[in-house]
Design a protein around this motif. Structure first.
Motif, PDB file in Angstrom:
ATOM      1  N   PHE A  23     180.118  35.333 117.230  1.00 26.86           N
ATOM      2  CA  PHE A  23     181.565  35.550 117.305  1.00 26.86           C
ATOM      3  C   PHE A  23     182.050  36.385 116.129  1.00 26.86           C
ATOM      4  O   PHE A  23     182.870  37.304 116.303  1.00 26.86           O
ATOM      5  N   ASP A  24     181.549  36.097 114.925  1.00 27.77           N
ATOM      6  CA  ASP A  24     181.951  36.876 113.757  1.00 27.77           C
ATOM      7  C   ASP A  24     181.527  38.340 113.907  1.00 27.77           C
ATOM      8  O   ASP A  24     182.273  39.254 113.534  1.00 27.77           O
ATOM      9  N   ALA A  25     180.336  38.547 114.460  1.00 29.80           N
ATOM     10  CA  ALA A  25     179.864  39.918 114.684  1.00 29.80           C
ATOM     11  C   ALA A  25     180.753  40.637 115.703  1.00 29.80           C
ATOM     12  O   ALA A  25     181.105  41.815 115.526  1.00 29.80           O
ATOM     13  N   ALA A  26     181.150  39.914 116.745  1.00 25.66           N
ATOM     14  CA  ALA A  26     182.022  40.506 117.757  1.00 25.66           C
ATOM     15  C   ALA A  26     183.381  40.874 117.170  1.00 25.66           C
ATOM     16  O   ALA A  26     183.936  41.941 117.474  1.00 25.66           O
ATOM     17  N   ARG A  27     183.903  40.013 116.326  1.00 24.82           N
ATOM     18  CA  ARG A  27     185.204  40.294 115.696  1.00 24.82           C
ATOM     19  C   ARG A  27     185.128  41.526 114.805  1.00 24.82           C
ATOM     20  O   ARG A  27     186.080  42.324 114.755  1.00 24.82           O
ATOM     21  N   ARG A  28     184.015  41.667 114.093  1.00 23.66           N
ATOM     22  CA  ARG A  28     183.871  42.833 113.224  1.00 23.66           C
ATOM     23  C   ARG A  28     183.852  44.131 114.031  1.00 23.66           C
ATOM     24  O   ARG A  28     184.224  45.199 113.528  1.00 23.66           O
ATOM     25  N   GLU A  29     183.425  44.011 115.274  1.00 21.97           N
ATOM     26  CA  GLU A  29     183.377  45.182 116.158  1.00 21.97           C
ATOM     27  C   GLU A  29     184.666  45.335 116.962  1.00 21.97           C
ATOM     28  O   GLU A  29     184.751  46.161 117.868  1.00 21.97           O
ATOM     29  N   GLY A  30     185.651  44.508 116.635  1.00 24.81           N
ATOM     30  CA  GLY A  30     186.937  44.620 117.303  1.00 24.81           C
ATOM     31  C   GLY A  30     187.013  43.939 118.654  1.00 24.81           C
ATOM     32  O   GLY A  30     187.945  44.173 119.434  1.00 24.81           O
ATOM     33  N   GLN A  31     186.053  43.066 118.953  1.00 22.70           N
ATOM     34  CA  GLN A  31     186.042  42.355 120.234  1.00 22.70           C
ATOM     35  C   GLN A  31     186.499  40.906 120.037  1.00 22.70           C
ATOM     36  O   GLN A  31     186.315  40.314 118.978  1.00 22.70           O
ATOM     37  N   GLY A  32     187.050  40.336 121.104  1.00 25.22           N
ATOM     38  CA  GLY A  32     187.579  38.981 121.021  1.00 25.22           C
ATOM     39  C   GLY A  32     186.647  37.898 121.501  1.00 25.22           C
ATOM     40  O   GLY A  32     186.913  36.710 121.322  1.00 25.22           O
ATOM     41  N   VAL A  33     185.555  38.314 122.148  1.00 26.42           N
ATOM     42  CA  VAL A  33     184.617  37.325 122.672  1.00 26.42           C
ATOM     43  C   VAL A  33     183.192  37.783 122.390  1.00 26.42           C
ATOM     44  O   VAL A  33     182.913  38.975 122.190  1.00 26.42           O
ATOM     45  N   ALA A  34     182.269  36.795 122.396  1.00 27.60           N
ATOM     46  CA  ALA A  34     180.840  37.080 122.274  1.00 27.60           C
ATOM     47  C   ALA A  34     180.135  36.340 123.401  1.00 27.60           C
ATOM     48  O   ALA A  34     180.751  35.543 124.129  1.00 27.60           O
ATOM     49  N   VAL A  35     178.851  36.582 123.538  1.00 25.88           N
ATOM     50  CA  VAL A  35     178.045  35.881 124.531  1.00 25.88           C
ATOM     51  C   VAL A  35     176.820  35.299 123.835  1.00 25.88           C
ATOM     52  O   VAL A  35     176.104  36.008 123.127  1.00 25.88           O
ATOM     53  N   VAL A  36     176.591  33.987 124.020  1.00 25.38           N
ATOM     54  CA  VAL A  36     175.422  33.307 123.462  1.00 25.38           C
ATOM     55  C   VAL A  36     174.789  32.470 124.567  1.00 25.38           C
ATOM     56  O   VAL A  36     175.468  31.658 125.205  1.00 25.38           O
ATOM     57  N   ASP A  37     173.516  32.690 124.802  1.00 28.12           N
ATOM     58  CA  ASP A  37     172.781  31.962 125.846  1.00 28.12           C
ATOM     59  C   ASP A  37     173.471  32.067 127.203  1.00 28.12           C
ATOM     60  O   ASP A  37     173.531  31.105 127.978  1.00 28.12           O
ATOM     61  N   GLY A  38     174.048  33.229 127.472  1.00 28.94           N
ATOM     62  CA  GLY A  38     174.679  33.458 128.759  1.00 28.94           C
ATOM     63  C   GLY A  38     176.047  32.843 128.919  1.00 28.94           C
ATOM     64  O   GLY A  38     176.600  32.856 130.030  1.00 28.94           O
ATOM     65  N   ARG A  39     176.634  32.363 127.821  1.00 24.76           N
ATOM     66  CA  ARG A  39     177.955  31.739 127.899  1.00 24.76           C
ATOM     67  C   ARG A  39     178.933  32.463 126.979  1.00 24.76           C
ATOM     68  O   ARG A  39     178.572  32.873 125.872  1.00 24.76           O
ATOM     69  N   ILE A  40     180.169  32.557 127.439  1.00 25.28           N
ATOM     70  CA  ILE A  40     181.219  33.182 126.649  1.00 25.28           C
ATOM     71  C   ILE A  40     181.526  32.327 125.416  1.00 25.28           C
ATOM     72  O   ILE A  40     181.606  31.099 125.492  1.00 25.28           O
ATOM     73  N   VAL A  41     181.706  32.985 124.283  1.00 19.20           N
ATOM     74  CA  VAL A  41     182.124  32.316 123.049  1.00 19.20           C
ATOM     75  C   VAL A  41     183.439  32.950 122.612  1.00 19.20           C
ATOM     76  O   VAL A  41     183.477  34.130 122.242  1.00 19.20           O
ATOM     77  N   GLU A  42     184.506  32.172 122.679  1.00 21.26           N
ATOM     78  CA  GLU A  42     185.820  32.625 122.241  1.00 21.26           C
ATOM     79  C   GLU A  42     186.175  31.926 120.939  1.00 21.26           C
ATOM     80  O   GLU A  42     185.377  31.176 120.379  1.00 21.26           O
ATOM     81  N   ASN A  43     187.389  32.166 120.473  1.00 20.09           N
ATOM     82  CA  ASN A  43     187.824  31.599 119.194  1.00 20.09           C
ATOM     83  C   ASN A  43     187.725  30.069 119.185  1.00 20.09           C
ATOM     84  O   ASN A  43     187.302  29.466 118.206  1.00 20.09           O
ATOM     85  N   LEU A  44     188.114  29.433 120.303  1.00 20.71           N
ATOM     86  CA  LEU A  44     188.086  27.976 120.338  1.00 20.71           C
ATOM     87  C   LEU A  44     186.656  27.447 120.247  1.00 20.71           C
ATOM     88  O   LEU A  44     186.407  26.386 119.654  1.00 20.71           O
ATOM     89  N   HIS A  45     185.693  28.174 120.827  1.00 18.22           N
ATOM     90  CA  HIS A  45     184.306  27.752 120.735  1.00 18.22           C
ATOM     91  C   HIS A  45     183.784  27.904 119.308  1.00 18.22           C
ATOM     92  O   HIS A  45     183.031  27.060 118.813  1.00 18.22           O
ATOM     93  N   ALA A  46     184.189  28.969 118.658  1.00 20.62           N
ATOM     94  CA  ALA A  46     183.783  29.172 117.269  1.00 20.62           C
ATOM     95  C   ALA A  46     184.366  28.097 116.367  1.00 20.62           C
ATOM     96  O   ALA A  46     183.707  27.608 115.443  1.00 20.62           O
ATOM     97  N   ALA A  47     185.619  27.706 116.642  1.00 19.40           N
ATOM     98  CA  ALA A  47     186.247  26.645 115.849  1.00 19.40           C
ATOM     99  C   ALA A  47     185.505  25.326 116.036  1.00 19.40           C
ATOM    100  O   ALA A  47     185.261  24.589 115.070  1.00 19.40           O
ATOM    101  N   THR A  48     185.135  25.009 117.269  1.00 20.46           N
ATOM    102  CA  THR A  48     184.359  23.805 117.538  1.00 20.46           C
ATOM    103  C   THR A  48     183.008  23.867 116.835  1.00 20.46           C
ATOM    104  O   THR A  48     182.539  22.872 116.263  1.00 20.46           O
ATOM    105  N   ALA A  49     182.392  25.037 116.856  1.00 17.95           N
ATOM    106  CA  ALA A  49     181.104  25.201 116.190  1.00 17.95           C
ATOM    107  C   ALA A  49     181.230  24.958 114.692  1.00 17.95           C
ATOM    108  O   ALA A  49     180.359  24.322 114.079  1.00 17.95           O
ATOM    109  N   ARG A  50     182.297  25.420 114.097  1.00 19.10           N
ATOM    110  CA  ARG A  50     182.497  25.197 112.664  1.00 19.10           C
ATOM    111  C   ARG A  50     182.692  23.711 112.364  1.00 19.10           C
ATOM    112  O   ARG A  50     182.249  23.215 111.323  1.00 19.10           O
TER     113      ARG A  50
END
Length: 280
Positions: free
Chosen positions: A239-266
């Protein structure tokens, strides 16, 4: 973030148990002056517990004292005995409304308060109880709740799920600690593990326990697994890498990772680190 994976009841009248608790791998201890102490031992137990808590070293274990209710002959004196004591919280039994919390708050201004949630009134008034400014934790009293509603025992706890969820929602709405009820069959490891997993899946912070033999399972089940920690780290990195590239979402293991998922991960990482620092 203090872990509360395992919360062990210790009868306040048993000096040997109070001593042993100083060495147990437990996150928190409920020193019980209520259900675990016979009526003719209540006053002696209060004196013993006050002395032990003033002298003993429980390390990083949270020290919680469950007093008798104000509707009993011992409640007011229990509360008075622990004003200014070295405890982390005072646990009020059978809380049915915010007024029950307020009545205790007036008597002990310097200690965080927790509420035993174990009556139908408590379930229905969970939101107002959790909103009380002095409250910091809620503990499910599932044995008393089952008795009050006339429920039969079921491994899935279906008759009590509504009450459990009402209290959990109230606790989360007001950022309170939420601890699941006890599992009575302390020699049934499989049943305990299943109930711990259910409670953890629901969102509880930990489980109350009645025997030291239950500690290892609760500590394991209410801690993030290695797989969860690994996934959380990868989600944060992606997610941090996606944000640096100006994107709002990432994909990990075939699943979307948005801000709320990153917050839960933290939160998962923070919980794992707090447990590692606890090192019980």
């Amino acid at each position: 973030m203090r872990p509360y994976r395992s919360v062990l009841y210790i009868p306040a009248a048993r000096e040997r148990a109070l001593e042993k608790a100083q060495t147990l791998p437990v996150d928190a201890i409920i020193f019980d002056l209520e259900d675990a102490v016979a009526a003719d031992e209540k006053e002696n137990a209060r004196v013993l517990l006050a002395r032990v808590l003033g002298e003993a070293d429980y390390g990083g274990r949270a020290r919680i004292v469950r007093v008798n209710g104000l509707d009993t002959p011992w409640g007011a004196e229990d509360i008075a005995a622990f004003r200014g004591a070295k405890i982390d919280a005072l646990l009020i039994p059978k809380v049915g409304s915010a007024a029950d919390v307020e009545a205790v708050a007036r008597l002990i201004p310097d200690v965080p308060l927790w509420a035993m949630m174990e009556t139908p009134a408590g379930m229905l008034n969970a939101a107002e109880i959790a909103a009380h400014p002095r409250l910091s934790g809620m503990v499910m009293g599932t044995n008393d709740l089952a008795k009050e509603i006339g429920a039969r025992f079921r491994p899935d706890r279906l008759p009590m799920l509504t009450g459990l969820q009402l209290c959990l929602l109230a606790a989360r709405a007001h950022r309170r600690i939420a601890i699941d009820g006890v599992y009575n069959a302390f020699k049934d490891d499989e049943g305990l593990r299943a109930e711990c997993r259910q409670g953890r899946d629901m969102g509880f912070d930990g489980k109350t326990l009645i025997h030291p033999a239950q500690l290892a399972i609760a500590n394991e089940e209410f801690a993030p697994s290695d797989a969860e920690v690994d996934l959380a780290r990868r989600q944060i990195e992606a997610f941090d890498a996606a944000r640096r590239e100006g994107q709002g979402v990432a994909v990990v293991d075939g699943r979307i990772v948005e801000n709320l998922h990153a917050a839960t991960a933290r939160q998962i990482i923070a919980r794992a680190e707090a447990i590692a620092e606890r090192a019980i």
